[in-house]
Design a protein around this motif. Structure first.
Motif, PDB file in Angstrom:
ATOM      1  N   VAL A  83       0.826  -1.200   0.000  1.00 28.85           N
ATOM      2  CA  VAL A  83       0.000   0.000   0.000  1.00 28.85           C
ATOM      3  C   VAL A  83       0.863   1.255   0.000  1.00 28.85           C
ATOM      4  CG1 VAL A  83      -1.994  -1.081   1.109  1.00 28.85           C
ATOM      5  CG2 VAL A  83      -0.205  -0.024   2.514  1.00 28.85           C
ATOM      6  N   VAL A  84       0.263   2.340  -0.448  1.00 22.79           N
ATOM      7  CA  VAL A  84       0.915   3.648  -0.477  1.00 22.79           C
ATOM      8  C   VAL A  84       0.193   4.539   0.530  1.00 22.79           C
ATOM      9  CG1 VAL A  84       1.418   5.680  -1.883  1.00 22.79           C
ATOM     10  CG2 VAL A  84       1.619   3.379  -2.883  1.00 22.79           C
ATOM     11  N   ILE A  85       0.901   4.956   1.565  1.00 25.26           N
ATOM     12  CA  ILE A  85       0.316   5.787   2.615  1.00 25.26           C
ATOM     13  C   ILE A  85       0.792   7.225   2.439  1.00 25.26           C
ATOM     14  CG2 ILE A  85       0.179   6.225   5.090  1.00 25.26           C
ATOM     15  CD1 ILE A  85       0.651   3.272   5.578  1.00 25.26           C
ATOM     16  N   ALA A  86      -0.163   8.133   2.390  1.00 28.20           N
ATOM     17  CA  ALA A  86       0.140   9.560   2.335  1.00 28.20           C
ATOM     18  C   ALA A  86      -0.468  10.239   3.553  1.00 28.20           C
ATOM     19  CB  ALA A  86      -0.437  10.181   1.054  1.00 28.20           C
ATOM     20  N   THR A  87       0.303  11.102   4.179  1.00 27.95           N
ATOM     21  CA  THR A  87      -0.248  11.914   5.260  1.00 27.95           C
ATOM     22  C   THR A  87       0.257  13.337   5.116  1.00 27.95           C
ATOM     23  OG1 THR A  87      -0.770  11.963   7.629  1.00 27.95           O
ATOM     24  CG2 THR A  87       1.517  11.485   7.033  1.00 27.95           C
ATOM     25  N   LYS A  88      -0.220  14.225   5.974  1.00 29.39           N
ATOM     26  CA  LYS A  88       0.069  15.650   5.817  1.00 29.39           C
ATOM     27  C   LYS A  88       0.434  16.295   7.155  1.00 29.39           C
ATOM     28  CE  LYS A  88      -4.026  16.245   3.740  1.00 29.39           C
ATOM     29  NZ  LYS A  88      -4.450  14.869   3.448  1.00 29.39           N
ATOM     30  N   ASP A 121       7.325   2.582   9.889  1.00 30.35           N
ATOM     31  CA  ASP A 121       8.583   3.321  10.014  1.00 30.35           C
ATOM     32  C   ASP A 121       8.766   4.358   8.919  1.00 30.35           C
ATOM     33  OD1 ASP A 121       9.074   1.702   7.831  1.00 30.35           O
ATOM     34  OD2 ASP A 121      10.881   0.761   8.638  1.00 30.35           O
ATOM     35  N   HIS A 122       7.808   4.414   7.966  1.00 35.03           N
ATOM     36  CA  HIS A 122       7.896   5.425   6.914  1.00 35.03           C
ATOM     37  C   HIS A 122       6.527   5.655   6.299  1.00 35.03           C
ATOM     38  CE1 HIS A 122       7.712   1.858   4.320  1.00 35.03           C
ATOM     39  NE2 HIS A 122       7.368   2.685   3.345  1.00 35.03           N
ATOM     40  N   VAL A 123       6.352   6.838   5.730  1.00 35.09           N
ATOM     41  CA  VAL A 123       5.196   7.083   4.872  1.00 35.09           C
ATOM     42  C   VAL A 123       5.716   7.199   3.448  1.00 35.09           C
ATOM     43  CG1 VAL A 123       3.742   8.175   6.601  1.00 35.09           C
ATOM     44  CG2 VAL A 123       5.313   9.582   5.266  1.00 35.09           C
ATOM     45  N   ASP A 124       4.862   6.876   2.508  1.00 30.38           N
ATOM     46  CA  ASP A 124       5.288   6.927   1.115  1.00 30.38           C
ATOM     47  C   ASP A 124       5.262   8.351   0.567  1.00 30.38           C
ATOM     48  OD1 ASP A 124       5.437   3.897   0.394  1.00 30.38           O
ATOM     49  OD2 ASP A 124       3.559   4.149   1.483  1.00 30.38           O
ATOM     50  N   LEU A 125       4.310   9.152   1.062  1.00 36.45           N
ATOM     51  CA  LEU A 125       4.183  10.526   0.596  1.00 36.45           C
ATOM     52  C   LEU A 125       3.887  11.428   1.791  1.00 36.45           C
ATOM     53  CD1 LEU A 125       4.002  12.450  -1.884  1.00 36.45           C
ATOM     54  CD2 LEU A 125       1.544  11.948  -1.941  1.00 36.45           C
ATOM     55  N   TYR A 126       4.778  12.370   2.059  1.00 36.59           N
ATOM     56  CA  TYR A 126       4.599  13.314   3.175  1.00 36.59           C
ATOM     57  C   TYR A 126       4.327  14.685   2.575  1.00 36.59           C
ATOM     58  CZ  TYR A 126       5.201  14.929   8.004  1.00 36.59           C
ATOM     59  OH  TYR A 126       4.991  15.429   9.272  1.00 36.59           O
ATOM     60  N   GLN A 127       3.158  15.256   2.901  1.00 35.89           N
ATOM     61  CA  GLN A 127       2.694  16.457   2.225  1.00 35.89           C
ATOM     62  C   GLN A 127       2.539  17.633   3.185  1.00 35.89           C
ATOM     63  OE1 GLN A 127      -0.713  14.720  -0.560  1.00 35.89           O
ATOM     64  NE2 GLN A 127      -0.543  13.677   1.391  1.00 35.89           N
ATOM     65  N   ILE A 128       2.855  18.839   2.711  1.00 40.45           N
ATOM     66  CA  ILE A 128       2.524  20.020   3.497  1.00 40.45           C
ATOM     67  C   ILE A 128       1.067  20.361   3.190  1.00 40.45           C
ATOM     68  CG2 ILE A 128       4.890  20.820   3.674  1.00 40.45           C
ATOM     69  CD1 ILE A 128       4.267  22.914   1.507  1.00 40.45           C
ATOM     70  N   HIS A 129       0.277  20.483   4.240  1.00 41.24           N
ATOM     71  CA  HIS A 129      -1.178  20.621   4.095  1.00 41.24           C
ATOM     72  C   HIS A 129      -1.556  21.994   3.553  1.00 41.24           C
ATOM     73  CE1 HIS A 129      -4.946  18.632   6.083  1.00 41.24           C
ATOM     74  NE2 HIS A 129      -5.206  19.051   4.874  1.00 41.24           N
ATOM     75  N   ARG A 130      -0.807  23.016   3.930  1.00 40.57           N
ATOM     76  CA  ARG A 130      -1.004  24.369   3.432  1.00 40.57           C
ATOM     77  C   ARG A 130       0.327  25.106   3.493  1.00 40.57           C
ATOM     78  NH1 ARG A 130      -4.953  22.221   2.096  1.00 40.57           N
ATOM     79  NH2 ARG A 130      -7.144  22.902   2.205  1.00 40.57           N
ATOM     80  N   TRP A 131       0.384  26.281   2.905  1.00 44.83           N
ATOM     81  CA  TRP A 131       1.571  27.131   2.955  1.00 44.83           C
ATOM     82  C   TRP A 131       1.670  27.765   4.336  1.00 44.83           C
ATOM     83  CZ3 TRP A 131       5.353  27.968  -0.664  1.00 44.83           C
ATOM     84  CH2 TRP A 131       6.183  29.077  -0.496  1.00 44.83           C
ATOM     85  N   GLY A 151      14.849   8.448   5.844  1.00 45.60           N
ATOM     86  CA  GLY A 151      14.071   7.256   5.536  1.00 45.60           C
ATOM     87  C   GLY A 151      12.670   7.262   6.104  1.00 45.60           C
ATOM     88  N   LYS A 152      12.229   8.411   6.617  1.00 44.75           N
ATOM     89  CA  LYS A 152      10.892   8.483   7.218  1.00 44.75           C
ATOM     90  C   LYS A 152       9.805   8.781   6.189  1.00 44.75           C
ATOM     91  CE  LYS A 152      12.767   9.847  11.698  1.00 44.75           C
ATOM     92  NZ  LYS A 152      12.761  10.855  12.792  1.00 44.75           N
ATOM     93  N   ALA A 153      10.197   9.256   5.008  1.00 43.96           N
ATOM     94  CA  ALA A 153       9.262   9.470   3.900  1.00 43.96           C
ATOM     95  C   ALA A 153       9.981   9.138   2.611  1.00 43.96           C
ATOM     96  CB  ALA A 153       8.761  10.909   3.871  1.00 43.96           C
ATOM     97  N   ARG A 154       9.236   8.550   1.659  1.00 44.00           N
ATOM     98  CA  ARG A 154       9.824   8.214   0.359  1.00 44.00           C
ATOM     99  C   ARG A 154       9.799   9.412  -0.592  1.00 44.00           C
ATOM    100  NH1 ARG A 154      11.544   4.291   3.104  1.00 44.00           N
ATOM    101  NH2 ARG A 154      10.845   2.161   2.759  1.00 44.00           N
TER     102      ARG A 154
END
Length: 326
Positions: A83-88, A121-131, A151-154
């Motif tokens: 699975v691919v996990i993305a969080t923000k 131990d990692h997320v696949d996509l780490y996103q900034i939720h807003r500026w 290694g905490k985000a791909r």
């Protein structure tokens, strides 16, 4: 299910992403309409059965309980690597100094909290939720780069902001040899198309994958304009975003209904098919509070709108105020 590369990366994601804001402990956070864990679990199971491998959440959703639900579901249902996990990160998680935003302190603290809640131990996509207007973008991009190198985000991604801000962030990263954003989670639907002016062309030019939020306009595109739901009656963001052009929006919703009736399919499939076929869109993020929401989303992959249908759907749109960046 169909799969696609996320932007110019080698990462393969399902063309439907399950948004997890719908799932969380109702007393926690700002959304009392969320589904508790026992009610939410079948949606994760159904999504996996349908071939969905892409899940999006955020630290701020229901005060972290959305991440907790998703993490436990994945642990119980499927190997992590499938699975691919993305969080923000950005939203305020606690009162007082350093409780939100994109400072180095906040990013380094919140990635660890998210990983703990997700049980990985990692997320696949780490996103900034807003500026973050209070933190220099150099500080933000270097911190995100260090999260990747640890290694905490791909990969890293961004969400709603002005096109000039996104271009500036990418330029800062490139100039310093830091990790660049590979995705943009922007607001796009038949009721909000302002992203077509600058952000979408920028992302297409730079090979950034689009994973739009609210592709069904908080459900407004799935039912007659004057209908409501428990969520719509308490969703303050939805009320603010979809209250600026009611007459024009009602006309668009009516046209979605007409196309759906002519085809003999649900409105949701028509509205989502329009988003799926926009250039640059990799995977719209859909929320599901009924099993049929997932089924309609996957069925929309097979709906190919004609030029005349697209014209019918688009020509009633009127320019909207730019909203959703804060």
């Amino acid at each position: 299910m169909e799969y696609a590369r996320l932007g110019r990366t080698g990462l393969e994601v399902s063309r439907i992403c399950l948004g997890c804001m719908t799932y969380g402990d109702p007393p926690r956070g700002n959304h009392r309409w969320t589904l508790d864990e026992a009610t939410a679990r079948p949606f994760f199971t159904r999504a996996l059965d349908l071939g969905i491998n892409f899940f999006d959440t955020a630290n701020v959703y229901s005060d972290g309980s959305s991440e907790e639900y998703l993490g436990r579901a994945i642990k119980d249902l499927i190997p992590r690597e499938e699975v691919v996990i993305a969080t923000k990160v950005h939203g305020r998680m606690r009162p007082g100094p350093n409780g939100g935003g994109l400072s180095r302190a906040a990013i380094m603290m919140e990635i660890d909290h998210s990983l703990r809640r997700l049980g990985t131990d990692h997320v696949d996509l780490y996103q900034i939720h807003r500026w973050d207007y209070a933190t220099p973008i150099e500080e933000v991009m270097e911190a995100l780069h260090d999260v990747v190198k640890a290694g905490k985000a791909r990969y890293i991604g961004a969400s709603s902001m002005h096109a000039w801000q996104f271009a500036k962030a990418q330029q800062v990263a490139e100039r310093n040899g830091w990790t660049r954003f590979v995705s943009m989670q922007n607001h796009l639907s038949l009721l909000y198309r302002e992203e077509e002016r600058e952000m979408i062309p920028l992302c297409q030019d730079q090979g950034v994958g689009l994973i739009p939020w609210s592709p069904l306009a908080r459900g407004k595109l799935t039912r007659p304009w004057d209908a409501s739901s428990a969520r719509s009656e308490t969703d303050e963001l939805g009320k603010r975003i979809y209250a600026t052009m009611p007459e024009a929006d009602a006309a668009v919703v009516a046209r979605v209904g007409a196309v759906a009736e002519a085809r003999g399919i649900p409105r949701a499939q028509v509205a989502l098919a329009w988003v799926l076929n926009k250039p640059g869109v990799v995977a719209p993020i859909i929320g599901a509070s009924k099993e049929s929401h997932l089924d309609d989303a996957v069925a929309a992959l097979k709906v190919k709108l004609t030029e005349d249908e697209v014209k019918t759907l688009e020509e009633a749109y009127r320019p909207h105020p730019v909203l959703g960046f804060r």
